[in-house]
Design a protein around this motif. Sequence first.
Motif, PDB file in Angstrom:
ATOM      1  N   CYS A  40       8.498  -0.237   0.266  1.00  0.00           N
ATOM      2  CA  CYS A  40       7.849   0.737   1.146  1.00  0.00           C
ATOM      3  C   CYS A  40       8.566   0.759   2.492  1.00  0.00           C
ATOM      4  CB  CYS A  40       6.385   0.378   1.310  1.00  0.00           C
ATOM      5  SG  CYS A  40       5.522   1.397   2.505  1.00  0.00           S
ATOM      6  N   THR A 100       7.500   2.238   5.231  1.00  0.00           N
ATOM      7  CA  THR A 100       6.571   2.135   6.363  1.00  0.00           C
ATOM      8  C   THR A 100       6.325   0.686   6.774  1.00  0.00           C
ATOM      9  OG1 THR A 100       5.508   4.096   5.479  1.00  0.00           O
ATOM     10  CG2 THR A 100       4.327   2.929   7.227  1.00  0.00           C
ATOM     11  N   CYS A 151      -1.184  -0.954   4.973  1.00  0.00           N
ATOM     12  CA  CYS A 151      -0.199   0.116   5.108  1.00  0.00           C
ATOM     13  C   CYS A 151      -0.713   1.372   4.406  1.00  0.00           C
ATOM     14  CB  CYS A 151       1.123  -0.325   4.489  1.00  0.00           C
ATOM     15  SG  CYS A 151       2.309   1.027   4.338  1.00  0.00           S
ATOM     16  N   THR A 192       0.913   4.083   3.590  1.00  0.00           N
ATOM     17  CA  THR A 192       1.860   4.721   2.671  1.00  0.00           C
ATOM     18  C   THR A 192       1.769   4.138   1.268  1.00  0.00           C
ATOM     19  OG1 THR A 192       3.338   4.954   4.562  1.00  0.00           O
ATOM     20  CG2 THR A 192       4.290   5.373   2.390  1.00  0.00           C
ATOM     21  N   CYS A 193       1.799   2.808   1.196  1.00  0.00           N
ATOM     22  CA  CYS A 193       1.816   2.165  -0.124  1.00  0.00           C
ATOM     23  C   CYS A 193       0.457   1.619  -0.498  1.00  0.00           C
ATOM     24  CB  CYS A 193       2.856   1.057  -0.144  1.00  0.00           C
ATOM     25  SG  CYS A 193       2.459  -0.287   0.992  1.00  0.00           S
ATOM     26  N   ASN A 194      -0.541   1.849   0.375  1.00  0.00           N
ATOM     27  CA  ASN A 194      -1.887   1.359   0.103  1.00  0.00           C
ATOM     28  C   ASN A 194      -1.917  -0.160  -0.043  1.00  0.00           C
ATOM     29  OD1 ASN A 194      -4.524   2.030   0.004  1.00  0.00           O
ATOM     30  ND2 ASN A 194      -4.513   2.695  -2.137  1.00  0.00           N
ATOM     31  N   THR A 208       6.719   1.535  -3.214  1.00  0.00           N
ATOM     32  CA  THR A 208       6.324   2.831  -3.750  1.00  0.00           C
ATOM     33  C   THR A 208       7.143   3.098  -5.005  1.00  0.00           C
ATOM     34  OG1 THR A 208       7.887   3.844  -2.233  1.00  0.00           O
ATOM     35  CG2 THR A 208       5.594   3.871  -1.576  1.00  0.00           C
TER      36      THR A 208
END
Length: 387
Positions: free
Chosen positions: A174, A176, A200, A202-204, A209
């Motif tokens: 990721c 982010t 985060c 973006t990637c939870n 990702t």
Amino acid sequence: MAKRDYYDVLGVAKGASADDIKKAYRKMAIKYHPDKNQGDKEAEEKFKEAAEAYEVLSTPEKRQRYDQFGHAANASSANGGGYGGGGGMNMDDIFSQFGDIFGGGSPFEGFFGGGRQGGGGRRVARGSNLRIKVRLTLEEIANGAEKKIKVNKQIICKTCDGSGAKDKSSFQTCKTCGGSGAVRRVTNTILGQMQTTSTCPTCNGEGSTILSKCTVCHGDGVVRGEELITIQVPAGVSEGMQLSMSGKGNAAPRGGVPGDLIILIEEVPHETLKRDGNNVIYDLHVNFVDATLGTSVEVPTIDGKAKIKIDPGTQGGKILRLKGKGLPEVNSYHRGDQLVHINIWTPKALSREEREILEKLQGSPNFKPNPGKNEKSFFERMKEYFE
Ligand SMILES: [Zn+2]
Ligand SMILES: [Zn+2]
């Protein structure tokens, strides 16, 4: 309530190193963690108190100020969001510290199952628990049983090996969070810089990702499937009891921790034997001639047939005890008994001959009921029965 000294709260000396403070806090956090102390208000207060102490003592500027001014340093920070104020820290703040303290892959995550909302650091997904019923005969309950059961559940996708990605190259760290699963935000406050950590977006929280998803599971890493599970049922279980097999529940998405399999025990009623706790009850019918003259009969038990003797002059309602022929207790060597309840059977239809014989006996002094002192009353028998 006066605030306790932060060093006392964590149980460290005034000059303790940052590392010692971290270690001390980790211990406290595990001990008083709300997941372990559900509904315990005192533990929750201790947990918050320790978090607040750690928040201050782990930040050099705050620690210095605290060493100099003590809790009075709070007064100037009422709006600053530093380490004090009336309410102390809220739970989300506390859990957001954990990413730093426990890091990824620590035993802590395994211990609490991970995946707490709002926490920082790598999130570990957890599969849900699965409940199944297992039906057992009395014989199986007596001896313990191995049951192989096909369970329909979420299983790891074989195509992507649970990763959810099409292949290794479609996995990307990721951007982010750089793979940590958590993002830090630094804000300037009156007391200096404050750092907060959160999951985060973006990637939870997963740290990576997927560029192209596995075509079978569509990126979940799990699919619906069947697993043949071997369940070892200990001897002596009973209806309604629950067994739990850790990690045999639904698989978790993308390499998380699988849920548990909860097994609910059901008893298949036996044709002739009735269970009463660890005892087994059998209703035996003996005709009045056999009861008068005495005989021996076969009775069913959990271990097969057993021969028992009916003494001459046996009365109806008598209970014979077959020691150790009952059910074992779970995790114990003790076994219950089989209780044979004797009923006197009176013929309902008679041939002419039989009738003539019996008519000769009718009125005979020996046939007049005469329960003596040695005959147990119904009440006494019931008492004996339940002992
Ligand atoms: Zn897949
Ligand atoms: Zn991320």
